[in-house]
Design a protein around this motif. Structure first.
Motif, short mmCIF file in Angstrom:
data_model
loop_
_atom_site.label_atom_id
_atom_site.label_comp_id
_atom_site.label_asym_id
_atom_site.label_seq_id
_atom_site.Cartn_x
_atom_site.Cartn_y
_atom_site.Cartn_z
N ARG A 1 0.82 -1.22 0.00
CA ARG A 1 0.00 0.00 0.00
C ARG A 1 0.86 1.27 0.00
NH1 ARG A 1 -5.37 -0.24 0.99
NH2 ARG A 1 -6.24 -2.33 1.12
N VAL A 2 2.13 1.14 -0.32
CA VAL A 2 3.04 2.29 -0.32
C VAL A 2 3.57 2.51 -1.74
CG1 VAL A 2 5.13 3.29 0.66
CG2 VAL A 2 3.68 1.80 2.06
N LEU A 3 3.55 3.75 -2.19
CA LEU A 3 4.04 4.11 -3.52
C LEU A 3 5.10 5.20 -3.40
CD1 LEU A 3 0.50 4.04 -3.94
CD2 LEU A 3 1.53 3.27 -6.08
N LEU A 4 6.06 5.19 -4.32
CA LEU A 4 7.12 6.21 -4.38
C LEU A 4 6.86 7.14 -5.55
CD1 LEU A 4 10.27 3.91 -3.93
CD2 LEU A 4 8.88 4.97 -2.14
N ALA A 5 7.20 8.42 -5.36
CA ALA A 5 7.05 9.40 -6.45
C ALA A 5 8.14 10.45 -6.33
CB ALA A 5 5.67 10.05 -6.40
N GLY A 6 8.43 11.10 -7.46
CA GLY A 6 9.44 12.16 -7.47
C GLY A 6 10.83 11.61 -7.22
N ASP A 7 11.66 12.39 -6.51
CA ASP A 7 13.04 11.98 -6.26
C ASP A 7 13.14 10.69 -5.46
OD1 ASP A 7 13.88 14.15 -7.65
OD2 ASP A 7 14.64 15.28 -5.93
N ALA A 8 12.11 10.32 -4.74
CA ALA A 8 12.11 9.03 -4.04
C ALA A 8 12.13 7.87 -5.03
CB ALA A 8 10.90 8.92 -3.13
#
Length: 536
Positions: free
Chosen positions: A279-286
């Motif tokens: 249930r965790v998503l990464l976006a941008g510089d992550a």
């Protein structure tokens, strides 16, 4: 707010990526919490270039009228040789997506505008000085252990989106590795105020002795970037007398300007190996780290959340299943990597290792400019990878030679309303899915049921060469009539051999539809069913 509050979506990080996502979720009606460990938005001018796609997202977020007056629209890049002579320039003039391709901005100003935009939404909360310590994933939620002024706060959400930067603590806790490279070359950045030199375009000095960039910005700002030589320390290059001498060589009028910021940075070309875990998503510089040479780091992050926001909406509101979120990485990751590779290629021109290498690269670009199609390819920035998906939530195009395919960002021309007023297309399409087809054309039953189930706006277009029908058909809710006054939509449909198209909320083409091709509607219906849609 009290402890143990639950939100459908929690966004971690109040940089441009997280703030944009929170605004889009606000537009989509999703109850959202934005968490930021610092006391306010960033006050450092980190990114300085915002592109046409990001401005289109600002339009979708309802903030374009606030942002446009604070940026420099439509700047170019002029390239200079080791001898100080200009050998190439890029000045794109097209506005394919509704806005100029390159624009200068100040990140602190944009961050404040995005933060203020959240006040429009009673269902979006923003908490500063709240630092995530750890989180755990359960079957139906994510539980966050947060610290605020020395006190513990427990929060939970259906979905956690980590926009917490290149050193993402969320990514680290998940054990997701970053693949790619960190480069040995370091650069000095100096941001200055109160410039008087009027030249508005970026100057790039492809000088093997000291590669440098001068980037004018809004409100009298200007940025200089200088590449460090091997063995030079940050302390050496941060000496004010030394770097002011370098600035004086490039533009004497800038040499004594007040300094807003000076910093040495190392650049990276890296991708997170996974962008979703549970249930965790990464976006941008992550999720990705982009070299600065193409000005695409922040813009790639905004593309991430433009793609992700509407998918979260559909899942949270129960119209599509959680499997839709798997298409986020599948769609975004290849394009993010393509832009990283473009930045690396530009970097080779900007930081030549020798005089011979600089001469070879610059002569090649000069020769290219003698051939008109190649010159146009460079000047109009056509070498920038198209926002186009190889796989994901769309019905593959049956016309492989079409300039705009399914799974590609739709151009945004102006269209004319009855009465003569002209507006950008997205203002007509509305915030959700939309159907765009010729006036008076009946919909197949399968398409009609999808349009109804997802509340799609139906936009009927009149060709550029025709007048509106008279008398005008009676107005209906969710149905608009416009004239394709620039002929752009007519060309898109003709090249695809289609009579209509469906557009996703992020303005990518979902599917082309043709009465002459069997199975278009059935393939579209099957796509929705595969992703959890409950349609009759």
């Amino acid at each position: 707010m009290h402890a143990s509050s639950h939100y459908p979506v929690i966004v971690l990080g109040a940089g441009p990526t997280g703030l944009t996502l929170a605004n889009l979720l606000g537009v989509y009606g999703v109850r959202t919490l934005l968490l930021e460990r610092n006391a306010s938005t960033v006050d450092e001018p980190r990114a300085v270039s915002i592109d046409d796609e990001s401005l289109r997202t600002a339009q979708a977020a309802g903030l374009i009228d606030e942002i446009l007056p604070t940026i420099v629209q439509g700047y170019g890049v002029h390239y200079y040789s080791w001898s100080g002579r200009q050998f190439a320039r890029i000045e794109p003039q097209s506005t394919e997506y509704g806005y100029p391709k390159r624009n200068a901005f100040r990140q602190p100003v944009l961050a404040r505008q995005l933060c203020a935009g959240l006040q429009r939404f009673p269902h979006v909360d923003a908490l500063f000085r709240h630092e995530l310590r750890q989180f755990t994933q359960e079957q139906d939620k994510v539980v966050l252990d947060v610290e605020h002024d020395g006190k513990r706060v427990v929060l939970s959400c259906d979905w956690l989106v980590a926009c917490d930067g290149g050193r993402s603590g969320v990514r680290e806790q998940l054990g997701i590795a970053m693949s790619g490279n960190t480069f040995a070359e370091k650069w000095l950045i100096v941001d200055m105020l109160d410039r008087t030199a009027p030249f508005r375009h970026t100057r790039t000095y492809c000088d093997p002795v000291r590669p440098a960039i001068r980037l004018p910005g809004p409100n009298g700002t200007v940025r200089y970037e200088f590449m460090l030589k091997e063995g030079e320390t940050p302390e050496y290059v941060l000496d004010e007398q030394r770097f002011r001498a370098w600035i004086r060589e490039r533009e004497p009028l800038d040499a004594e300007l007040p300094i807003a910021r000076k910093v040495v940075y190392t650049f990276h070309a890296r991708l997170a190996e996974r962008w979703r875990q549970g249930r965790v998503l990464l976006a941008g510089d992550a999720a990705h780290l982009t070299p600065p040479f193409a000005g695409q780091g922040m813009n790639s992050g905004i593309r991430d959340v433009t793609n992700l926001a509407w998918k979260l909406q559909e899942v949270v509101h129960g119209r599509l299943g959680a499997e839709l979120l798997d298409t986020y990485e599948a769609e975004r990751k290849p394009h993010a990597w393509a832009l990283i590779k473009m930045a690396l290629l530009i970097g080779r021109y900007m930081q030549p290792k020798s005089l011979l290498g600089a001469m070879a690269a610059q002569w090649a670009l000069k020769a290219c400019s003698l051939y008109p199609p190649a010159r146009d390819y460079v000047l109009q920035l056509k070498f920038k990878p198209k926002p186009r998906f190889g796989e994901g939530f769309f019905v593959p195009c049956q016309a492989p030679d079409a300039a705009v395919k399914a799974g590609q960002l739709l151009p945004q021309p102006k269209v004319e309303l009855p009465g003569g007023r002209r507006q950008l297309l997205d203002e007509i399409l509305g915030p959700g899915f939309a159907y765009v087809g010729w006036v008076g054309q009946p919909l197949a039953p399968e398409v009609e049921s999808l349009v109804a189930a997802f509340g799609m706006r139906r936009v009927e277009i009149v060709p550029a060469q025709d007048d509106f029908p008279w008398p005008l058909p009676p107005a209906e809710a969710g149905r608009l009539l416009v004239r394709d006054c620039e002929g752009v939509l007519q060309k898109v449909l003709a090249e695809a051999g289609a009579d209509a198209l469906l557009v996703r909320p992020d303005r990518y083409v979902l599917a082309f539809l043709s009465r002459r091709v069997q199975g278009d509607a059935a393939r579209l219906r099957e796509l929705f069913r595969r992703h959890g849609a409950k349609i009759g």
